[in-house]
Design an enzyme around this catalytic site. Structure first.
Site, PDB file in Angstrom:
ATOM      1  N   ARG A 165       0.834  -1.229  -0.085  1.00 55.34           N
ATOM      2  CA  ARG A 165      -0.065  -0.120  -0.071  1.00 55.34           C
ATOM      3  C   ARG A 165       0.818   1.441   0.001  1.00 55.34           C
ATOM      4  O   ARG A 165       0.600   2.320   0.794  1.00 55.34           O
ATOM      5  CB  ARG A 165      -0.958  -0.097   1.378  1.00 55.34           C
ATOM      6  CG  ARG A 165      -2.037  -1.050   1.243  1.00 55.34           C
ATOM      7  CD  ARG A 165      -3.051  -0.938   0.167  1.00 55.34           C
ATOM      8  NE  ARG A 165      -4.126  -2.161   0.366  1.00 55.34           N
ATOM      9  CZ  ARG A 165      -4.068  -3.010  -0.042  1.00 55.34           C
ATOM     10  NH1 ARG A 165      -3.002  -3.641  -1.018  1.00 55.34           N
ATOM     11  NH2 ARG A 165      -4.930  -4.172  -0.083  1.00 55.34           N
ATOM     12  N   SER A 235     -11.193  -0.410   2.820  1.00 56.72           N
ATOM     13  CA  SER A 235     -10.327  -0.607   4.107  1.00 56.72           C
ATOM     14  C   SER A 235     -10.176   0.473   4.553  1.00 56.72           C
ATOM     15  O   SER A 235      -9.201   1.377   4.125  1.00 56.72           O
ATOM     16  CB  SER A 235      -9.009  -1.821   4.077  1.00 56.72           C
ATOM     17  OG  SER A 235      -9.707  -2.690   3.182  1.00 56.72           O
ATOM     18  N   GLU A 331      -5.823   3.859   5.848  1.00 56.65           N
ATOM     19  CA  GLU A 331      -5.230   3.779   4.668  1.00 56.65           C
ATOM     20  C   GLU A 331      -5.703   5.005   3.560  1.00 56.65           C
ATOM     21  O   GLU A 331      -4.918   5.211   2.994  1.00 56.65           O
ATOM     22  CB  GLU A 331      -5.950   2.382   4.095  1.00 56.65           C
ATOM     23  CG  GLU A 331      -5.493   2.023   2.583  1.00 56.65           C
ATOM     24  CD  GLU A 331      -6.071   0.671   2.079  1.00 56.65           C
ATOM     25  OE1 GLU A 331      -5.672  -0.490   2.671  1.00 56.65           O
ATOM     26  OE2 GLU A 331      -6.762   0.720   1.190  1.00 56.65           O
TER      27      GLU A 331
HETATM   28  C1  LIG Z   1     -15.748  -0.510  -1.640  1.00 58.71           C
HETATM   29  C2  LIG Z   1     -13.948  -0.013  -1.801  1.00 58.71           C
HETATM   30  C3  LIG Z   1     -13.067  -1.337  -2.092  1.00 58.71           C
HETATM   31  C4  LIG Z   1     -11.759  -1.073  -2.098  1.00 58.71           C
HETATM   32  N1  LIG Z   1     -10.929  -2.040  -2.254  1.00 58.71           N
HETATM   33  C5  LIG Z   1      -9.747  -1.824  -2.596  1.00 58.71           C
HETATM   34  C6  LIG Z   1      -8.810  -3.037  -2.423  1.00 58.71           C
HETATM   35  O1  LIG Z   1      -9.230  -4.140  -2.629  1.00 58.71           O
HETATM   36  N2  LIG Z   1      -7.536  -2.750  -2.564  1.00 58.71           N
HETATM   37  C7  LIG Z   1      -7.077  -1.590  -2.616  1.00 58.71           C
HETATM   38  O2  LIG Z   1      -5.801  -1.388  -2.815  1.00 58.71           O
HETATM   39  N3  LIG Z   1      -7.576  -0.398  -2.531  1.00 58.71           N
HETATM   40  C8  LIG Z   1      -8.863  -0.507  -2.498  1.00 58.71           C
HETATM   41  N4  LIG Z   1      -9.801   0.603  -2.364  1.00 58.71           N
HETATM   42  C9  LIG Z   1      -9.352   1.929  -2.368  1.00 58.71           C
HETATM   43  C10 LIG Z   1      -9.301   2.666  -3.638  1.00 58.71           C
HETATM   44  O3  LIG Z   1     -10.327   2.103  -4.315  1.00 58.71           O
HETATM   45  C11 LIG Z   1      -7.811   2.696  -4.447  1.00 58.71           C
HETATM   46  O4  LIG Z   1      -6.978   3.138  -3.627  1.00 58.71           O
HETATM   47  C12 LIG Z   1      -8.223   3.389  -5.820  1.00 58.71           C
HETATM   48  O5  LIG Z   1      -6.950   3.209  -6.321  1.00 58.71           O
HETATM   49  C13 LIG Z   1      -8.244   4.877  -5.388  1.00 58.71           C
HETATM   50  O6  LIG Z   1      -8.427   5.596  -6.732  1.00 58.71           O
HETATM   51  P1  LIG Z   1      -9.290   6.813  -7.053  1.00 58.71           P
HETATM   52  O7  LIG Z   1      -9.256   7.040  -8.502  1.00 58.71           O
HETATM   53  O8  LIG Z   1     -10.751   6.782  -6.422  1.00 58.71           O
HETATM   54  O9  LIG Z   1      -8.380   7.924  -6.221  1.00 58.71           O
HETATM   55  P2  LIG Z   1      -8.645   8.933  -5.069  1.00 58.71           P
HETATM   56  O10 LIG Z   1      -9.325   8.167  -4.096  1.00 58.71           O
HETATM   57  O11 LIG Z   1      -9.453  10.052  -5.702  1.00 58.71           O
HETATM   58  O12 LIG Z   1      -7.160   9.420  -4.653  1.00 58.71           O
HETATM   59  C14 LIG Z   1      -6.476   8.579  -3.909  1.00 58.71           C
HETATM   60  C15 LIG Z   1      -4.830   9.409  -3.957  1.00 58.71           C
HETATM   61  O13 LIG Z   1      -4.338   9.395  -5.110  1.00 58.71           O
HETATM   62  C16 LIG Z   1      -4.211  10.510  -5.426  1.00 58.71           C
HETATM   63  N5  LIG Z   1      -4.313  10.637  -6.932  1.00 58.71           N
HETATM   64  C17 LIG Z   1      -5.390  10.514  -7.527  1.00 58.71           C
HETATM   65  N6  LIG Z   1      -5.220  10.519  -8.831  1.00 58.71           N
HETATM   66  C18 LIG Z   1      -3.899  10.658  -9.148  1.00 58.71           C
HETATM   67  C19 LIG Z   1      -3.500  11.084 -10.254  1.00 58.71           C
HETATM   68  N7  LIG Z   1      -3.365  10.782 -11.726  1.00 58.71           N
HETATM   69  N8  LIG Z   1      -1.918  11.528 -10.148  1.00 58.71           N
HETATM   70  C20 LIG Z   1      -1.643  11.639  -8.854  1.00 58.71           C
HETATM   71  N9  LIG Z   1      -2.318  11.437  -7.613  1.00 58.71           N
HETATM   72  C21 LIG Z   1      -3.478  11.049  -7.793  1.00 58.71           C
HETATM   73  C22 LIG Z   1      -5.004  11.546  -4.746  1.00 58.71           C
HETATM   74  O14 LIG Z   1      -4.431  12.944  -4.600  1.00 58.71           O
HETATM   75  C23 LIG Z   1      -5.060  10.827  -3.330  1.00 58.71           C
HETATM   76  O15 LIG Z   1      -4.184  11.039  -2.581  1.00 58.71           O
HETATM   77  C24 LIG Z   1     -11.308   0.451  -2.202  1.00 58.71           C
HETATM   78  C25 LIG Z   1     -12.144   1.487  -2.087  1.00 58.71           C
HETATM   79  C26 LIG Z   1     -13.534   1.268  -1.899  1.00 58.71           C
HETATM   80  C27 LIG Z   1     -14.514   2.433  -1.706  1.00 58.71           C
END
Ligand SMILES: Cc1cc2nc3c(=O)[nH]c(=O)nc-3n(C[C@H](O)[C@H](O)[C@H](O)COP(=O)(O)OP(=O)(O)OC[C@H]3O[C@@H](n4cnc5c(N)ncnc54)[C@H](O)[C@@H]3O)c2cc1C
Length: 336
Positions: A165, A235, A331
């Protein structure tokens, strides 16, 4: 094609925890040149820049000053070799539909990462992982744009410094770059990884990549709340890493403690199990609570604030620390 900057944009529906948040300025550039222009505009105006993807791993503040930018580059393409295939994908592409598309094409590598919400651009940030697979297993390179200079560059797998992570994007490059594109290495050779959870039990001897992705999605739907129905960020706590001696001592006291030895000699404990043992599964405090099926997930019933969520998180981690003397770390990323 234009990319407007909008003022005072409500982001409550743009984060899966549905925390109330207003962005002072907001833009969703669809091309690299639009992104570069918006970053230059922010620099000139002295606005801080926040990057937001699908909002599924963030704790947003009530007000986000400056420019919030959501990269919306939607292109993806395949460079096919004999057996290996290189997948190039823009930061704005939604992760789960891409996984299903690759699996349906018989391309192996990311099928265990099905149903993780969010955009591809965020996947390297915390090196997304599930069912025994991490993005780092297939990632070849990441293209980034420097927020201050607008310059583009490529980072190799090694330069991303991936961990559990974790990556360089949470450390040295935090808030300094926008991820604009990823390159992943997939393969046509069947490579099912079914050693995690009850995946193997649900599948035949030679499953297709699509069957694996569908089985992972089924299991996840059974276990995790759908953010569309009950707001959450997946998580809420990372699985804690402790020394081997520490894990051994804990196992002596709690023989059913799930523990997973890591390559670096440390041992990963299951944060959800620790929370459950404290009797917190399904417990609620105000607008937030511990999910009734998965203790690792904090859910938002509506009307709550980030401050209240953090109080509930402190209550949960405090109980775990008092019982097991193990510290839990959140996380999701704190923004602002
Ligand atoms: C129901 C659920 C289940 C999940 N299961 C998992 C799992 O099994 N495994 C896991 O690892 N994660 C899981 N996650 C967490 C999440 O989905 C991941 O971390 C995902 O990659 C986040 O993507 P996002 O586009 O929503 O990022 P955001 O939440 O919008 O951003 C997350 C971080 O990334 C940064 N960021 C986003 N895009 C960029 C970019 N293009 N350039 C630079 N920085 C950027 C943001 O500033 C922030 O710090 C889960 C979340 C939910 C709600």
């Amino acid at each position: 094609m234009r990319c407007n900057v909008h003022q005072r944009v409500c982001l409550a529906q743009a984060n899966t925890l549905q925390l109330p948040c207003v962005a002072e300025y907001f833009a969703a550039p669809q091309t690299l040149s639009q992104l570069r222009q918006r970053l230059a505009q922010a620099r000139k105006a002295g606005w801080p820049v926040t990057v937001l993807g699908g909002g599924s791993n963030v704790l947003l503040p009530e007000f986000l000053p400056g420019l919030t930018v959501t990269p919306a580059m939607q292109q993806w393409w395949l460079e096919t070799g004999e057996n290996e295939v290189h997948l190039h994908v823009g930061a704005g592409v939604a992760w789960h539909p891409l996984v299903m598309e690759m699996a349906a094409r018989g391309l192996w590598g990311i099928e265990n990462l099905a149903l993780i919400p969010g955009h591809c651009g965020a996947a390297p940030i915390q090196n997304i992982g599930a069912y025994g697979v991490e993005l780092a297993d297939v990632l070849e390179a990441v293209q980034v744009m420097d927020i201050l200079s607008g310059k583009l560059r490529w980072l190799t797998h090694a330069q991303c410094e991936f961990g559990y992570r974790d990556s360089i994007f949470k450390r040295a490059l935090a808030n300094r770059v926008v991820i604009t594109r990823l390159v992943m290495r997939l393969t046509r050779t069947p490579a099912p990884r079914l050693g995690y959870g009850d995946l193997a039990a649900r599948l035949g001897k030679q499953p297709t990549a699509l069957e694996v992705a569908q089985a992972v999605s089924d299991i996840r739907r059974e276990k995790l709340p759908d953010p569309q129905e009950l707001a959450n960020a997946g998580s809420f706590f990372k699985n804690p890493l402790v020394s081997a001696e520490r894990a051994e001592r804990l196992r002596g006291k709690y023989p059913s403690l799930p523990s997973f030895p890591q390559a670096d000699g440390r041992v990963k404990l299951a944060a959800g199990w620790l929370i459950e043992q404290c009797g917190l599964k399904g417990r609620r405090s105000g607008a937030f609570g511990v999910h009734e099926r998965q203790a690792l997930v904090l859910v938002h019933f509506g009307g709550g604030t980030r401050k209240e969520l953090l109080e509930v998180a402190a209550w949960v981690s405090g109980e775990v620390e008092a019982t097991f003397d193990v510290a839990l770390e959140p996380e999701p990323r704190f923004i602002g």
